[in-house]
Design an enzyme around this catalytic site. Structure first.
Site, mmCIF file in Angstrom:
data_model
loop_
_atom_site.group_PDB
_atom_site.id
_atom_site.type_symbol
_atom_site.label_atom_id
_atom_site.label_comp_id
_atom_site.label_asym_id
_atom_site.label_seq_id
_atom_site.Cartn_x
_atom_site.Cartn_y
_atom_site.Cartn_z
ATOM 1 C CG ASP A 54 32.734 -31.638 6.789
ATOM 2 O OD1 ASP A 54 33.738 -32.098 6.204
ATOM 3 O OD2 ASP A 54 31.649 -32.243 6.846
ATOM 4 C CG HIS A 196 32.450 -29.512 11.828
ATOM 5 N ND1 HIS A 196 32.106 -30.680 12.480
ATOM 6 C CD2 HIS A 196 31.592 -29.382 10.785
ATOM 7 C CE1 HIS A 196 31.073 -31.237 11.851
ATOM 8 N NE2 HIS A 196 30.745 -30.467 10.825
#
Length: 246
Positions: A54, A196
């Site tokens: 993400d 991430h």
């Protein structure tokens, strides 16, 4: 789904079936598009896992991550933020070219539990249109920031909603050994792992996890490939956290 990679994969299937047996990471999409559904015995053996990222792309960390995944022959799924697209267009094109999946993570990383119709367009549809103009892909899966979305926005999404089943909360520290341990302790066949690609420590975590899970026999697939290998058709507005066998 990207058109050009499908053409390449279909050609590889027709000309070199034996090569597909060696290049398992390409197989699920080829299987879905080129073989009858009544041939489950032809599926490669699992276990399977989807590695997802993400908040990117970011030129430094995402580039390092893509290099590491390429060296390992691994495909991943990147849920990107619209604000980060400008200036990183070549990274997104590289992701697509190398067989990774790209998904929506809103334009400004706003919670989809707090926005209504017009704001939903600004967050989700604007990013969708931005990616369509850049990539050879029409449909995009959605991951809402913080995993939160209202029923009304689920209905507006026009996409499957992809959450996760393994989360080391890599945003909370820079402790790669801890993150790796959490992931390895909780990953199962069909898991969707959340990381991430904006933290150097998370890139280190991802590549260590890939090496460790591949040594255990896991095969890394994109989220859409995981749907294909499980024989599940993703539904717009429906939430998915994992896709275990059966």
């Amino acid at each position: 789904m990207s058109k050009h990679p499908l053409i390449l994969r279909a050609g590889a299937l027709a000309l070199a079936g034996a090569l597909l047996a060696l290049s398992w990471t390409w197989f699920p999409l080829c299987y879905r598009d080129s073989l009858p559904a009544a041939a489950p015995a032809s599926l490669p053996a699992g276990p399977f896992v989807a590695l997802t990222f993400d908040d990117g792309p970011r030129s430094t960390t995402t580039t390092t991550l893509l290099d590491g995944l390429s060296q390992r022959g691994v495909h991943a799924t990147f849920f990107v933020i619209g604000e980060n697209v400008q200036g990183n267009e070549e990274l997104l094109i590289r992701m697509e070219r190398e067989g990774h999946q790209i998904g929506l993570h809103t334009f400004h990383h706003k919670s989809l539990a707090l926005v209504g119709g017009a704001d939903f367009y600004a967050e989700v549809d604007q990013l969708r249109e931005t990616l369509k103009s850049l990539l050879d892909q029409e449909s995009y899966m959605l991951r809402p920031p913080y995993g939160m979305i209202t029923p009304a926005n689920r209905a507006r999404a026009g996409a499957p909603i992809i959450l996760w089943s393994v989360d080391p909360e890599d945003w909370s520290d820079q402790d790669t050994p801890r993150q790796v341990s959490v992931i390895l302790d909780n990953t199962q066949d069909g898991s969707i792992i959340l990381l991430h690609d904006i933290y150097p420590s998370s890139v280190d975590t991802a590549l260590q996890v890939v090496d460790a899970l591949m040594a255990q026999g896991y095969k890394f697939v994109t989220v859409e490939e995981l749907f294909a290998v499980r024989g599940v058709t993703p539904e717009n507005g429906k939430e998915y956290r994992k896709l275990p066998p059966g």
